[in-house]
Each structure stands twice: as structure tokens, then as C-alpha cells.
Design an enzyme around this catalytic site. Structure first.
Site, mmCIF file in Angstrom:
data_model
loop_
_atom_site.group_PDB
_atom_site.id
_atom_site.type_symbol
_atom_site.label_atom_id
_atom_site.label_comp_id
_atom_site.label_asym_id
_atom_site.label_seq_id
_atom_site.Cartn_x
_atom_site.Cartn_y
_atom_site.Cartn_z
ATOM 1 N N GLU A 121 37.974 40.743 46.481
ATOM 2 C CA GLU A 121 38.270 41.553 45.307
ATOM 3 C C GLU A 121 37.747 40.856 44.070
ATOM 4 O OE1 GLU A 121 42.334 42.656 45.015
ATOM 5 O OE2 GLU A 121 41.903 44.134 43.471
ATOM 6 N N GLY A 122 37.214 41.637 43.177
ATOM 7 C CA GLY A 122 36.725 41.054 41.932
ATOM 8 C C GLY A 122 36.737 42.105 40.852
ATOM 9 N N ASP A 137 26.164 33.066 39.138
ATOM 10 C CA ASP A 137 27.554 33.033 39.586
ATOM 11 C C ASP A 137 27.675 32.236 40.876
ATOM 12 O OD1 ASP A 137 30.222 33.399 39.360
ATOM 13 O OD2 ASP A 137 30.257 35.462 40.037
#
Lengths: 574, 312
Positions: free
Chosen positions: A222-223, A336
């Protein structure tokens, strides 16, 4: 173009117009037929093609309602030897409808002059030679349709879409007007058995919704971008990862960042970089579909019993650098890099994932400098130049993160765990020492340097802390990847030729991962931690209550330090 | 609006100003609209800057505001049939060196970078050639004189920067540049001095000690802390400044695509097209030109050979 997708012809509005405002259509001479056919070839076909899409559903709908009558017509037309299939009628209608239409009061013979008046124009425009060209001779026309002499009465998709039109026209005066072979068909055609449509033909009529191709198994991530699920392809039985894009918060249509990500992903072809299998739209949601990977690096490193040998660490880290080198060679900055974005399969093959923040480097002329946002990279893995506000940076920002990960492979915890930018920079300076003039000559030109200028000199305790826990070469490599000055940091390519990868022990796949129970992603690890914390808290509570009763009998749960449980990982950025 | 009303409203605006572009332009437009009260409004700018309770962040933002105000004042005055005649420009320009020292007080140069960016824009607006100073600013290390290096060795603090030392330049913008470069020099000088003379700490240090920002308001000597407030950032202020800078960076990029096109033409002109591509691609270097010609010759030779008969 497959026949299936051929757009039907003739706008619906024309039909309505027909019905409402016009009397029965004047009969058309067979002369007109051939020339009309030609017209359609040269002009109408093109035009109606462009319009086809929008008419599709309308046609399909009315088609349903009038199925049987249509069939009548088709079967009755069996005997026709030639003449354009009647969709040409519709084209004529269409053609005419775009001009001022004559009202029924007009003399019957108007059509002849009108069409002969208009047609030469078209010919001029499109350069089709003459009216005598037979339609079948034109290759490559969007819808050449069956040639004039094509199998009589043969039902093909070419004449499918005209169904409703047949209904309308035919209902008004079949045999009288509107049809090329009206005279021949004469009166009422004998009812014929309904012809069953082939499967290809039912496409436009019936749409049976296939069962979901991907069956979700569970959530694995989840992000801010959305959620990731593990799913299984019901046809191939393969596991995939579904990344659901979060569109609720989007007010301006499909997010451009997702567009960027898709574009980048599509261009990748490397074994250590995730590939986009396909995109899927389902239930108003958009999914990106990737190969499923059992673990991610953060998850795996939290496994309590997992022991990685030097060769295994090397295997992982080498792939990471290969993937990064591939990206950097293609002028892509990942922006990232962190453990949970490094995915591993059951034998330790590695893929770099999540290009939500990635970008290609802009091509610059002499004297130009790049200007990117510094609000990238999860804070624990953010290099000092970004913490000091640089907007002129390059691939080096990924290298810092990779350096952090190398340490993490050995220590299992992130080296710099700051809470915000100031704290993060403090953590870095505290461990690596404050940068000297030689360490980082350009630091004074960074935007926030004046604000975050170290006011004391701190020596580096990096060596003291990490040399003992790392191997000789890995420590050396880490030191070179974590240089303050971006220019002095190794590039991914240089790092690959570091002795670390040439000295014994050489890299080895993690075959034992096959036997590891469960899947280890950061997502699940966090869940486990949350549970553990809850359990501890409850135990504490229970303990506190019981201690009221038996004050003397202190249970040692109280003494479990909080630090046993690591924090939930770094704050998500952006 | 009378002068008193305008001044109160204006200083209220300035005290609460945030570095959001909208906010800055709104204040600038207010000032321009009330340009009759220029003298009063100008003084309220100075007043706010002098107020010891004004935070450093706000001061830095006010400098950005001055940049915007000058730009807008130029804009409105240059429009045809404008009834403005460059309000504020002269007053602001002539007191720019003073303002700079108010924004960068004492040895605290936290806002240096923002001031530098604003000053660049102001110089562009005033059409002052500043490249030389710009270069000096970014290669500060080479600027420290022998004497200064000796002073560093001797651990002597950098002398106070005073406006009185800078009277030689004719253009106040240039004077401001000189001051700014001095400020940067001071900062670098002090850094070198610190690196050279302070003892190296071995053990772990706290965040507050490392960056010596003001600890959040729980210190015992409240009085001391508040008198110091204008000079030292708190951590919260630093983080806020970062967010603000990012925001204005983002905003600055939002206008990159804007083109200056005459009012009556709304389509791309030939010139624009040409100029765009002309600027986009650099000159062909000699090397590129050579290799291009070589491959062209090769191609020609190949084609010539492919004919059965001799062609030329």
C-alpha cells in the site's frame, strides 16, 4: 481491420428523419445503384468510417428489437444477383442528410439531378475516376463490402449493421422504395427460417461478460499511489501483482504521474527491472499488472531466522547494481530507491520496482542546468544534497540509496533513520562526520546550506561502527557509495567493477529461499509488527492490572524496552 | 482609502505574508493601487523589517515581495496608456542595500539563498548587468584574500558588514550585490574558521547542538530566547521554510510554458517556431559537422558506384 470491428454505417438520426418527415422513399433506378456504389467507395465510405464509432451502440440496440424482420429481409435477398448491399442505402441517406433535404413535397425525380449534381464535386475532390468503377475493384477501402456480384444473399458482417435500417425502410414499404432490388423482391417475401448467427456475428449483439481474468488473493502493499494485490491469472494460473491506481483524488482526469510511470515501464527491458505485463480496466478501476515477486528486501531482512551468507548478499547487491546501471544508462533516475521497492523471487532474483517518482534526465545544452524537485526519495534513503535543497542533481541520488541498502544487507536495519529533513541530515552528519572542505567542495552553494550549516565539527564514526559488521570489500564499497559529494560517489557502473564482485566468495543464488515459509513484504512485516505491539501493549495492561493485585510479584514484561520493536519504517513521501 | 487606513492594512498584509505567489502579487497589487500613498507604504515595509518580533522567515519573504512589487510596477508602467510612472521603483532601489542588511542581520545568513535568487530577478527587472557578480557569488572560495586567509588562521572573526563601506558604486543594485557577496564571504570565512579552530567532537551530538537552532520554546531563559527570536531559526521554522521553498519552486516551474505572444495572434507564429528550435538545438560542433560530411560523402560514393555507367 477485422470484420468484427467494422463500424456500422449510417447515422441513426437519418432514420428518424426518414420516418418522421418523409414519405416512402422514391424508387431508385438501377442506374443509380452502380453510381451510388461508386460514390460510396470514393467518399461515403471514408466519411461514414469516421462516424462509425458513435453510431455503433445505437445500431446495436435497435438491431436487437428487429431481429426477425431483418432476417426476413436477408433471406429474401438471397436471389439478388448484384447490386450493392443495402447498407449503401444508408450511406446515401447519410450523404443526403448532410445537405438540405428535400421534403416529400419535392418531385419524385429530384434525386437524379441532385446526385448527378453533387457527385462530380466529390470526384474532383477525391480524384476517383468515374462512375463505372465497380466497388469490388478498390482494394484497401475501409469497407469495400461484398463486390457487386458477391454471393447472393450471403450473410456476412458487411450487411449486419444495417439491420435497423432495413426495418425502418422495409416497414414502410418494402418492395416499393429504398431498396435497390425493390422491384425484384416484389410484394411480401416468403417467411424463411431464421438464420442462426455465427459466433463472430453475435459479438455485437450479446456480450457475455467473461469471468475475471485475475483473481485477487490478498493485499501485499500500500502506498500513496494506491494498493497492490497478489492475484492469479485464471487462465494461465500464474501469479501476478495488481497495482491499483488511486483515482478517487484525481480531479483532472488520469494522473499524469501515472502516465509517466507507464511510459517508463513500457520502455524497460532488463531482468533486474520490473516489466509491465499489461494494463487492465475493471470495475471502473485501473490496474497495472506485473510479475509477482514473493519478497521484498525490507520484508526479507526482517525475517527472524533468515541467514544470508556473503555470497548471497553479493548476489542480491550485484543484481541491484545491474538494474540500476541499466536505468542510469538510459538516463532514468529512479528517485525512490528503498528496500520495499526492491523485489525478490523465490531464488533471489531481483527486480527494481515502483517508478512512480522516476523521471528521465532532461537533455541539456551547454550552460543549462537541470531543475528537478527535491521532494523525492523516502527520507531514510535521501542523499544529503537533496536534504540541503538541491534542484540540480542527477543519477547520484540513487547511488546513495543503494549504499544505504548495502549496509542494510549486513545490519538488517536502515543506517539513517531520521524523522524529518533536519533529523535525517543530523543522523547522517552524526555518523559520517560533518563534511570538510575537501569532502564536499560545493556544499556552500546548496540552497539550504546556510540554514542547516553544522555549527560544530563532528568526526566520522562510520568506520568504527560498520567495519566490524561488514566484510572488508563491502565496507569499502559502502564507503565509496556514501560519499557526501555527488561527484565523488561511485556510479553504478563503477561500483560493478569494484573488487567486492571479483573477490571470493562469488555471488550465489538464494536457493534456500524456496523453503522459506510465507512471503515477506514490508507490508506484511508492518502488519506483524503492529500486531506484536498490540500484544505487548495488552500484556502490559494486563500486567499493570495484575500488579495492582500482586504488587510484589512483578512480571518482567514491563522491562521489555520499546526499542525491541522498530518503528513502522520511514514516512512515505509525497 | 486614506493613508492611515492603507498603511495599517498594508503592514497587516506584510506581517502575515507567505511565499505563495498569489499572496505576494496580491500585496504588490495593493501597493500599486495605492501608489499615491507610496511614502507611507514604503515606510511600513521598512517598519515591518525593523520590528524585532518579525521572524526571519517573514523578512525573507518580504524580500521576495519586494522583487514581485518591482516587477509588477515595471509591468504596469510599461503598458501603453498607463497612468503609472514606475511607482516604488526608485525608493526601493535606492534603499535596497539597507533592506538587504535587514533581511540578513548579523552573522545569520539563513536566507542567503533566497535573497540571492530574488536579487537576480530584481537585477533582471532593473536591467542591471549582474553576471559578473553572479559568478563571484558561486565561486566564493576563490574570493577570500590572502589577508582574510591569514585572519582565519589567526582565528579572528569576520568584521561586521556595514553599509557605510559601500559608497563607491553608482547603481544601488550593484551595491546590493557587493553586500550580498560580502555576506556570502562572511559565511564561508566563518565556516573555514570553524573547521580550522573548533575541536572535533567524537561522541554523538544532538540535533540542536549540530545546527544550533533555537530549541523549541521550553528553555529556562525565556527572555533571552525571545530577544534572540529574530536571529535564530527554530526547527519548525526551518521545516516550514523548506516546504515554502519547494512550493515556490514548483510554482516557478508552472509558468515555464508561458510564451509572450502579441494579443491579437493566438496561434503559433513561424518565428516562434523557428526561435524555439533554434534555441533548443545548439550549434553543430566542428566534430559533428565533420562526421556528418564524411558520412554524406560515403553515401554519395556508394550511390555513384551503384550505377553501371559512369555518371559524371
Amino acid at each position: 481491420m477485422s470484420e468484427k470491428y467494422r463500424p456500422p454505417s449510417g447515422p441513426r438520426s437519418t432514420r428518424g428523419f426518414n420516418d418522421d418527415k418523409r414519405g416512402p422513399r422514391p424508387p431508385i433506378s438501377s442506374n443509380n445503384n452502380s453510381s451510388r456504389g461508386n460514390y460510396k467507395q470514393s467518399y461515403g465510405g471514408r466519411d461514414s468510417y469516421a462516424q462509425g464509432g458513435s453510431r455503433y451502440y445505437d445500431d446495436r440496440d435497435s438491431y436487437r428489437g428487429s431481429g426477425s424482420e431483418r432476417m426476413d429481409y436477408y433471406s429474401s435477398g438471397r436471389g439478388r444477383p448484384s447490386g450493392p448491399p443495402n447498407y449503401r442505402n444508408s450511406d446515401r441517406d447519410f450523404y443526403r442528410s448532410s445537405y438540405k433535404r428535400p421534403y416529400p413535397s419535392e418531385p419524385k425525380g429530384f434525386r437524379g439531378p441532385e446526385s448527378s449534381r453533387k457527385r462530380p464535386d466529390r470526384k474532383d475532390n477525391y480524384g476517383t475516376p468515374s462512375a463505372s468503377t465497380s466497388s469490388g475493384e478498390r482494394p484497401g477501402a475501409y469497407k469495400s463490402g461484398p463486390p457487386e456480384g458477391a454471393g447472393p444473399g450471403k450473410i456476412s458482417l458487411n450487411n449486419l449493421p444495417k439491420g435497423p435500417r432495413v426495418y425502418h425502410n422495409g416497414g414502410r414499404g418494402r418492395g416499393r422504395g429504398g431498396f435497390p432490388r425493390g422491384d425484384r423482391m416484389g410484394g411480401r417475401p416468403a417467411p424463411k427460417p431464421i438464420v442462426k448467427l455465427t459466433k463472430a456475428q453475435t459479438y455485437s449483439i450479446q456480450f457475455s461478460k467473461a469471468a475475471e481474468v485475475y483473481k485477487r488473493v490478498q493485499q501485499v502493499g500500500e502506498g500513496t499511489y494506491g494498493k497492490v494485490y497478489k492475484a492469479r491469472n485464471t487462465i494461465t494460473k500464474e501469479y501476478v501483482a495488481l497495482k491499483k491506481l488511486r483515482l478517487e483524488s484525481e480531479r483532472e482526469g488520469f494522473p499524469i504521474t501515472a502516465m509517466r510511470e507507464i511510459k517508463l515501464l513500457q520502455s524497460f527491458d532488463h531482468e533486474n527491472v520490473v516489466g509491465l505485463l499489461e494494463m487492465m480496466v475493471e470495475h471502473n478501476q485501473i490496474y497495472m499488472i506485473f510479475d509477482y515477486m514473493d519478497h521484498d528486501l525490507t520484508g526479507l531482512l526482517t525475517h527472524p531466522d533468515l541467514k544470508l551468507a556473503e555470497s548471497h548478499k553479493k548476489f542480491i547487491f550485484k543484481q541491484l547494481l545491474e538494474g540500476l546501471n541499466y536505468l542510469h544508462k538510459r538516463r532514468v533516475i529512479h528517485r525512490d530507491i528503498k528496500g520495499s521497492n526492491i523485489l525478490l523471487d523465490s531464488i533471489g532474483r531481483l527486480k527494481i520496482a515502483d517508478f512512480g517518482l522516476a523521471r528521465t534526465m532532461s537533455v541539456l545544452n551547454d550552460g543549462e542546468t537541470p531543475d528537478y524537485t527535491n521532494r523525492v526519495i523516502t527520507i531514510w534513503y535521501r542523499p544529503p544534497e537533496l536534504l540541503l535543497g538541491s534542484t540540480v542533481y542527477g543519477r547520484e541520488v540513487d547511488v546513495w540509496g543503494v549504499g544505504c541498502l548495502l549496509i542494510e544487507l549486513y545490519t538488517r536495519t536502515a543506517a539513517f533513520q531520521g524523522f524529518d529533513e533536519v533529523g535525517q541530515l543530523h543522523k547522517i552528519f552524526n555518523l559520517m562526520g560533518t563534511p570538510s572542505l575537501e569532502d564536499w567542495p560545493d556544499i556552500e552553494n546548496l540552497p539550504w546550506f546556510e540554514m542547516l550549516k553544522p555549527k560544530i565539527n563532528k568526526s566520522s564514526s562510520f568506520e568504527k561502527e560498520y567495519r566490524p559488521v561488514m566484510s572488508e570489500h563491502s565496507f569499502d564499497l559502502a564507503e565509496k557509495l556514501l560519499k557526501f559529494s555527488p561527484e565523488k560517489r561511485l556510479t553504478a557502473e563503477e561500483a560493478l567493477s569494484h573488487p567486492y564482485f571479483t573477490e571470493e566468495p562469488r555471488e550465489e543464488p538464494l536457493t534456500f529461499l524456496k523453503d522459506v515459509k510465507g512471503e515477506w513484504h514490508e507490508f506484511e512485516t508492518k502488519k506483524r509488527r503492529r500486531k506484536e505491539r498490540k500484544r505487548l501493549q495488552e500484556a502490559k495492561l494486563a500486567n499493570a492490572q495484575s500488579s495492582v493485585v500482586q504488587t510484589n510479584n512483578e512480571v518482567s514484561l514491563q522491562s521489555v524496552p520499546d526499542s525491541v520493536i522498530a518503528p513502522d519504517g520511514p514516512k512515505e513521501q509525497q | 482609502m486614506d493613508s492611515f487606513e492603507a498603511t495599517t492594512q498594508f503592514s497587516q498584509m506584510l506581517r502575515n505574508i507567505t511565499p505563495v505567489m498569489q499572496n505576494l502579487t496580491r500585496a504588490a497589487h495593493f501597493a500599486i493601487k495605492n501608489h499615491e500613498q507610496e511614502d507611507y507604504l514604503f515606510h511600513s515595509i521598512i517598519e515591518v523589517l525593523d520590528d524585532p518580533n518579525t521572524e526571519l522567515n517573514t523578512k525573507s519573504t518580504i524580500f521576495q515581495f519586494i522583487e514581485v512589487l518591482m516587477h509588477e510596477a515595471f509591468q504596469v508602467s510599461q503598458q501603453p496608456k498607463s497612468h503609472y510612472s514606475y511607482p516604488y521603483i526608485h525608493t526601493l532601489k535606492s534603499s535596497l542595500p539597507n533592506i538587504l542588511l535587514k533581511v540578513l542581520p548579523g552573522a545569520n545568513n539563513s536566507s542567503l539563498h533566497n535573497v540571492y535568487n530574488s536579487l537576480k530577478n530584481i537585477s533582471k527587472t532593473c536591467k542591471t548587468a549582474y553576471e559578473e557578480y553572479d559568478n563571484k557569488y558561486s565561486s566564493i572560495n576563490t574570493l577570500l584574500s590572502e589577508a582574510e586567509l591569514e585572519n582565519i588562521d589567526a582565528n579572528i572573526p569576520y568584521p561586521d558588514i556595514k553599509i557605510e563601506d559601500e559608497i563607491n558604486a553608482t547603481d544601488p543594485v550593484i551595491t546590493t550585490w557587493d553586500l550580498l557577496i560580502k555576506k556570502k564571504k562572511q559565511s564561508q570565512y566563518e565556516r573555514l574558521r570553524l573547521l580550522k579552530h573548533h575541536k572535533v567532537v567524537e561522541g554523538s551530538v544532538s540535533e540542536e547542538d549540530m545546527f544550533s537552532f533555537q530549541p523549541n520554546k521550553t528553555t529556562k531563559d525565556q527572555a533571552d530566547a525571545s530577544s534572540n527570536a529574530a536571529l535564530v531559526f527554530t526547527k519548525k521554522q526551518i521545516l516550514m521554510r523548506m516546504e515554502d521553498d519547494r512550493e515556490s519552486h514548483k510554482r516557478s516551474k508552472e509558468n515555464l510554458w508561458v510564451v509572450n505572444r502579441p494579443k491579437d495572434s493566438n496561434s503559433l507564429t513561424e518565428d516562434e517556431f523557428l526561435v524555439y528550435y533554434w534555441n533548443k538545438f545548439g550549434n553543430v560542433t566542428e566534430e559533428e559537422d565533420k562526421s556528418f560530411r564524411e558520412s554524406l560523402n560515403d553515401l554519395n560514393a556508394m550511390v555513384a558506384q551503384s550505377y553501371k555507367d559512369k555518371q559524371f
